[in-house]
Structures are given as C-alpha cells and as structure tokens.
Scaffold this motif. Structure first.
Motif, PDB file in Angstrom:
ATOM      1  N   ARG A   1      87.683 -41.613  52.812  1.00  0.00           N
ATOM      2  CA  ARG A   1      88.331 -41.069  54.948  1.00  0.00           C
ATOM      3  C   ARG A   1      88.374 -42.532  55.262  1.00  0.00           C
ATOM      4  O   ARG A   1      87.748 -43.410  54.861  1.00  0.00           O
ATOM      5  CB  ARG A   1      87.236 -40.300  55.010  1.00  0.00           C
ATOM      6  N   ALA A   2      89.609 -42.623  55.805  1.00  0.00           N
ATOM      7  CA  ALA A   2      89.601 -44.128  56.658  1.00  0.00           C
ATOM      8  C   ALA A   2      89.919 -43.330  58.248  1.00  0.00           C
ATOM      9  O   ALA A   2      90.765 -42.496  57.976  1.00  0.00           O
ATOM     10  CB  ALA A   2      91.022 -44.348  55.962  1.00  0.00           C
ATOM     11  N   GLU A   3      88.931 -43.702  58.963  1.00  0.00           N
ATOM     12  CA  GLU A   3      89.751 -43.799  60.384  1.00  0.00           C
ATOM     13  C   GLU A   3      89.108 -44.812  61.320  1.00  0.00           C
ATOM     14  O   GLU A   3      88.335 -45.843  60.785  1.00  0.00           O
ATOM     15  CB  GLU A   3      88.808 -42.256  60.463  1.00  0.00           C
ATOM     16  N   LEU A   4      90.038 -44.411  62.003  1.00  0.00           N
ATOM     17  CA  LEU A   4      89.780 -46.126  63.470  1.00  0.00           C
ATOM     18  C   LEU A   4      88.729 -46.086  64.127  1.00  0.00           C
ATOM     19  O   LEU A   4      88.111 -44.428  64.400  1.00  0.00           O
ATOM     20  CB  LEU A   4      90.867 -45.806  64.049  1.00  0.00           C
ATOM     21  N   LYS A   5      87.924 -46.743  64.971  1.00  0.00           N
ATOM     22  CA  LYS A   5      87.237 -46.357  65.785  1.00  0.00           C
ATOM     23  C   LYS A   5      87.336 -46.355  67.566  1.00  0.00           C
ATOM     24  O   LYS A   5      87.955 -47.163  67.567  1.00  0.00           O
ATOM     25  CB  LYS A   5      85.951 -47.234  65.444  1.00  0.00           C
ATOM     26  N   GLY A   6      86.531 -45.446  68.376  1.00  0.00           N
ATOM     27  CA  GLY A   6      86.748 -46.302  69.458  1.00  0.00           C
ATOM     28  C   GLY A   6      87.880 -45.502  70.270  1.00  0.00           C
ATOM     29  O   GLY A   6      88.303 -45.888  70.936  1.00  0.00           O
ATOM     30  N   VAL A   7      88.866 -44.879  69.057  1.00  0.00           N
ATOM     31  CA  VAL A   7      90.319 -44.064  69.484  1.00  0.00           C
ATOM     32  C   VAL A   7      90.455 -43.012  69.336  1.00  0.00           C
ATOM     33  O   VAL A   7      89.827 -42.293  69.000  1.00  0.00           O
ATOM     34  CB  VAL A   7      91.691 -45.343  67.967  1.00  0.00           C
ATOM     35  N   ALA A   8      90.835 -42.705  71.180  1.00  0.00           N
ATOM     36  CA  ALA A   8      90.803 -41.611  71.535  1.00  0.00           C
ATOM     37  C   ALA A   8      92.037 -40.964  70.468  1.00  0.00           C
ATOM     38  O   ALA A   8      93.516 -41.087  70.653  1.00  0.00           O
ATOM     39  CB  ALA A   8      91.024 -41.505  73.325  1.00  0.00           C
TER      40      ALA A   8
END
Length: 717
Positions: A604-611
């Motif tokens: 799993r790969a996700e950006l942090k602090g992105v709306a």
C-alpha cells in the motif's frame, strides 16, 4: 555479513551454482536435483551488506534465483523474467522494455546491477527505455528488497537486482572447458531465441590459470497475440464518450487492433569475450560486451503533417508512424578479487565498468530523439579481519554519468552527474543473536551543460541497524530499522518537455531536496527438510517523497505531470512457503518427488496530509501464486495458478484495473542417458485470459500476451 565470506567458500559456491555456463548452459538435471526447502534457505547471498550470509538469516527480504529458476521464468526482458517473485512487479512497456519494480518502487529507487556494477543505461529515465542487462545470459540473480543503499548508493533506496552472467571467469572449469547451447521457439509471437557460451582454460603458469570466455545470443519476435481488443473496455468506453458521434470510425479503429498487439516486435543480439587470470587466492579478469536491440513501443504513434504544415484533406493530421527504439551499448568490465593479509583487511574486491550507451527513438524511418549515456562506475570493497565475535567491511564507490537527449522529445537537458560514496558495515555474532550496524556518506553533484546556474549538489547520510535471533535450529526472526537519504535524480530535477511515451509533459523541480526515509522491516523464516516458510513485513515513512503529480494543466496538448515532494507512507508484506509432500516409487519412471508451493504479496502506498485522493500512481495490487511440481530423473512437471487482484486504489488520472487468474504449466524431458540434454515445453496463460498489469503505463492500451507455448532444447558440456 560481508567479512565472513572467504574466497575459498565463494569458489566452492561458484562451482556449485555455475556447474555450466550461463543460463543457456545450465545442466538440465539440476532442476530435478534442486535442493529441498531447508537447503534452499542455506543458499549463500553474495550481494550487498549480507554477502556471505545464509538466505534464511537475512533480515531484509532477499531472493536468490538459480539457473533452474531463471530458465523457468525466462522472458525477453529482465522485468518480465523477475515479476513472478514475491514483492516484484514490472513496468511492462511491451516485450522490449520492462524494468523491475520492487514493493511498488521503481525508476531511480531501484538499482539494476551487472555483477555489482550499475547497468549504465537510460532505463531509469523512462519506462520505454530497456535495461541493458540481458536475462538470457544470467546464471544467477539476487534480489534485495528494501534499502540496499549502504553498499550501492541512494539509487538503491528501494532495492537491488544483481545479475551474474559469468562473463568474467572466476574459477577454472573442472575439465578445462565447459559450455552450453539453448534454442527456443514461442508461439504467441512466432519468436526464436538462440544462446550459447563457453569457458576454457587455455594456459597455465604455476598456480595461475588463464581462462577465456565467449558468449552470444540472438532473439527475434513478431507482434504478439492477445485475447481481444488491444484497448481495455474502460478505456474504449471513455474514448467513445469523448468522441460521441464518431462511433463508426472508432469501431473501425478498434477492429484493427483486435487479437494482436501492434508494434510489439523485437530483435536483440549481443555477445561478449573475456579472459581471467585465476590463482589460488583470487582472480583478475576483463570482458568486452556489445548489445544491440530494436523493439517497438506499443500504444504509441506520431502523426506527421504534410510538408506545408496543413492537415490532411479531411482535417486529420498526416499518416501516423509507429515508434520504435534502436538501443546500442558497448561495455567494458574489469573485475578482481584477492584474499591475503592486507593489514586491517583480509580481502579486497575491485569492480570497474565503462559503457557507451546510445538509444535512438524512431518515428517510422525518421529519427526523433537520441539519448546518449557515457558513464563509468568503480568500487573497492575491503573485508575486515574482525575478531571472534564480529566481522565487517568498508567500501568506496564512485560513478559518473554523462547524459544527453537530442531531438523532439529531449525533455531532460544534457547533464553530467557524479557520485562518490563511502560505507561501512559491521556484523556481531553473540550466541544466538546476530547484530548488524552500518552507515554511508554520499556526495552527489549535477552539472547542467546549458545553464551552470542550475547545478545542484547533495550530501546524504544513511544509517541502518538490525537484530536477528535463532529461535530454534529451524526458526529465525529479525528486525531492522533504517534512516536513508536519497538525492533526487536528473529527471526529477530538470525535466521540462513532452514525453510521449507516458503521454505527459514532464516538469521537474530544480529546488527539490533530499528524500528521507525512516523505516522498519521484520522477517521470520522457518525451515525443515520438508517445509520452509518466509514472511517479510515492512513500513516506511518518507519525508519529501518525490513523485509525479497531475497539475490539471496542459502543455503541447499533453497533461502536465510535475515532480513534487510530499510526505508518504508505504507498507506491506511478502510471504512464501514450500512443502515436500513426499517421494513416490514407480516401476516406469522410478522415484517421483512431489512439491507444493505458494506465495503472496501486498503493498500500500499513500500520501500523507493530502485532502481527498491520497493514492500514489501505478502501485501493484495484491498478488498470489500457487504451484504443484513433480520431479523425476526423466522429467519435471509443474502447474501453477497466478492471481493478481483488481486495483481500485488509483489516482485521478488512472483507470482501475480488473483482476485476473492465469494458468501456467512447465514440462522438462530428459529422455537420454546424457542428462545434460533436455527438451522443455512451457505454457503460459493457457486460458487465453485478458490480463492488464496495473504498474504499466500501457495497461489500457496493450494487455499482456495471450496463450503461449514455448518449446526449448538445451545442452551442456
């Protein structure tokens, strides 16, 4: 770690894993003689900081592919050959260009090595650029998952693929000469492949032997067959919605791309000559290799207008030309190793390579863009004498890359990149405990030919520490933590132009800083004579993770993708198990060994602090594989199911990808008394299923190949 691997052990291992030359010369009976699960985890790793460590005692995820493994999965590119391993995928830009992806990371975060030295090509620049390492000539491939940058630099932040092809002999053939030959034909693309190699001792002086090497390969394939439309159903629906009112013309276009993947033909040829002086405590050798490859870039064509610049009679652009690539590389390697008293050190290993790489993109017969990369890399690794409870090594690495792109798609300016690094790793053994610590300092500098004001330099520091514990004689558990710093690549900094291979206008950011990762990885291995199990889990948090962001703007009719730094998180696991069901005696074929195996992986790969949408692009979905195999003196037979789940975690510019289940089967026959002669039959995607790989830029334009039968003959001497 590095320091506990003597030359004598290495030479013995080399004789075992290189009983015949290259994959083409692998002795066919080896498949039946494959080690049981417990012995496979006893395999010695020769890459990275774990050199000399047993495979079952590496804290980071590692895989060793021996000749029989490579031959079973051998495909026309390195990425396709490796993508069935746990935690692996590929960029799949058609059969001519496919680079490995490890745990969802690719490009400049994965280093592809040729016996410890980089491939010195342009494959990290774009997914349509092939890797200049030929899997058909590999005798052993090692995969290090997770950060391997302590030894190999910041471009190995996500992992390493180290290919050993035996081009520089390290030992004397047992009967003074050994070699092999392999021919194969595949039905899905009417492809033919021929490879051959030989090693021979030609002279001796005292305890020193001169061993020469030669190899050659040729592969030619046509456009490959597919089960249905080239474009995916989701893409066709989107296209029809955008071109409402042109249904008849659109349908005609679809009919033309049914059942065949246009512009996927390839032709590759290469060869090398080399020689080594082999002595009791080491060797020194050199090799010169030439690789020439031409391949189509599927899913892409460029329209040429009339000479006066006007469009065609009906308002359309001029005739479309398919895009193809002509790749050429000449490479020189010099390797040496000696084990003797060197004061604080007991062994020295030297590697150096220089390559002249040229990559020409053709629009029909017209030259579009020419990429050139003249580069060299050298390293010196020194194994320390250590003490009763510790060992270690220290190394130096220097490389230079003179990269330029000239033509319509020169989206990266001519740049000279240099990098110098120094590392040290230490390995402590305290009873059942195994402790590892290491660090690296690296200086990276980019000089832009056209504008010296854009020059950048970076200083990165990376640290790692790990602890492993033998729970029992059969079970091992380990945990490692690391903090690494990666300098941004040339493309991430300086891109500014159209990149039609990815249908994007790529825009770099000259102000990017170091990408910092803080991560933890755990491993558990269990092995007995009949059963083995390996589980790796990992979590990495990134500060200023560099990725391509869709800006919503357009330039030259293409969407603008801007390289951007944002915090991110990647996590996942890999697992693999193998069980020897039993040995069964028969009157006709003798003993039959039955094995079953299974593997699975997820990232799993996700950006942090992105709306809103926080997914990173082209991340592989969950995948699994289950196989059953029977081995006997006269034959080996295997059948397997390969599953890839649907990927619905997509970015705004991606379409979801459906799941698929493929059925593959493999048969090896050794009907002669001479077991070094064998016939092979491999069937892949036997159900002729439409399969699209989410990690590929082309997934909605070109599916994976349909049903394929591949027959091979191989001989070794």
């Amino acid at each position: 770690m590095f320091g506990n691997y003597s030359y004598a052990v290495k030479r013995k291992m080399a004789l075992y894993t290189s009983a015949s030359l290259l994959v083409v010369a692998a002795a066919p009976h080896v498949a039946h003689a494959e080690a049981p699960p417990e012995e496979r985890l006893e395999e010695i790793v020769v890459s990275g900081a774990y050199e000399g460590r047993k495979l079952g005692e590496t804290i980071l995820g590692a895989t060793v592919m021996r000749k029989e493994d490579i031959m079973r999965q051998l495909d026309g590119s390195l990425g396709e050959t490796l993508k069935h391993q746990p935690g692996m995928s590929s960029t799949f830009f058609g059969p001519g260009a496919s680079r490995p992806i490890i745990r969802g990371l690719g490009g400049d975060r994965i280093r592809v090595l040729d016996a410890g030295i980089g491939s010195i090509d342009a494959s990290s620049t774009s997914p349509d650029h092939a890797v200049a390492v030929e899997p058909a000539l590999a005798e052993r491939i090692e995969i290090l998952r997770g950060t391997a940058m302590l030894m190999y630099g910041s471009s190995a932040a996500g992992g390493v693929v180290n290919v050993f092809d035996g081009r520089i002999p390290t030992y004397v053939p047992e009967d003074d000469v050994e070699g092999g030959f392999r021919y194969s034909h595949s039905t899905v693309d009417d492809g033919d492949e021929v490879t051959g190699a030989v090693n021979a001792r030609v002279a001796s002086l005292g305890s020193t032997d001169l061993v020469v090497h030669g190899d050659a390969m040729y592969r030619k394939t046509d456009d490959y067959k597919i089960p249905g439309f080239s474009e995916s159903a989701a893409f066709r629906a989107l296209e029809e919605a955008e071109h409402e009112g042109e249904d008849e013309e659109l349908e005609e276009e679809h009919e033309e791309t049914f059942g065949i993947a246009e512009n996927t033909a390839t032709e590759t040829k290469g060869g090398s000559v080399g020689a080594s002086m082999v002595f009791d405590n080491g060797f020194i050798g050199m090799n010169v290799r030439k690789l020439d490859s031409q391949y189509g870039v599927p899913g892409h064509s460029h329209a040429h207008e009339e000479e006066d610049g006007a469009a065609g009679e009906e308002g359309h652009a001029g005739e479309e030309e398919f895009v193809s690539i002509d790749l050429d590389q000449v490479r020189f390697d010099l390797n040496g190793e000696i084990e003797t008293d060197l004061g604080w050190f007991r062994k020295a290993k030297m590697r150096f390579a220089y390559a002249d790489y040229k990559h020409t993109e053709l629009e029909g017969e017209k030259i579009g863009t020419v990429f050139k990369n003249k580069g060299w890399e050298g390293r010196l690794d020194l194994a320390e004498k250590g003490g009763e409870t510790w060992k270690g090594s220290t190394g130096f690495q220097v490389k230079r890359r003179d990269f330029s792109a000239i033509g319509d798609e020169a989206f990266v300016p001519a740049t000279v990149g240099t990098q110098a690094g120094i590392y040290t790793v230490k390995d402590f053994t305290l009873g059942r405990w195994q402790l590892d610590v290491g660090g690296r300092y690296e200086h990276t500098k980019y000089e832009v030919d056209a504008n010296p004001a854009d020059d950048r330099s970076f200083d990165g520091f990376s640290l790692s520490a790990g602890a492993g514990y033998d729970l029992t004689d059969s079970a091992f558990v380990g945990v490692s933590v690391f903090r690494t710093e990666r300098a941004p690549s040339t493309e991430e900094l300086f891109s500014n132009g159209p990149h039609l291979a990815t249908n994007a206008y790529e825009l770099g950011d000259k102000e990017l800083e170091l990408e910092t990762a803080l991560g933890i990885e755990a491993t558990y291995t269990y092995s007995t004579e009949a059963f083995s199990f390996v589980l790796n889990g990992y979590l990495t948090n990134y500060d200023d993770f560099i990725y391509e962001r869709v800006t919503g703007e357009e330039e030259d009719g293409l969407e603008v993708f801007a390289f951007t730094a944002n915090d991110a998180r990647l996590y996942g696991f890999e697992a693999k198990a193998e069980y020897h069901v039993g040995t069964y005696k028969t009157e006709t074929v003798g003993e039959i060994d039955l094995h079953v195996d299974a593997q699975a992986d997820m990232v799993r790969a996700e950006l942090k602090g992105v709306a809103g949408n926080d997914n990173l692009p082209r991340i592989p979905p969950f995948s699994a594989l289950f196989g059953i195999e029977a081995r006997a003196d006269l034959f080996d037979i295997r059948t397997e199911l390969e599953y890839e789940a649907a990927q619905n975690r997509t970015t705004a510019h991606e379409l979801p990808t459906d799941d698929y289940l493929l059925w593959n089967a493999y048969l090896t026959l050794r009907p002669f008394d001479n077991k070094d002669l064998a016939f092979e039959l491999r069937g892949t995607n036997l159900g002729n299923v439409e399969a699209r790989q989410h990690t590929s830029f082309l997934k909605d334009l070109v599916p994976l190949p349909g049903r394929n039968l591949k027959v091979s003959f191989r001989a070794a001497f």
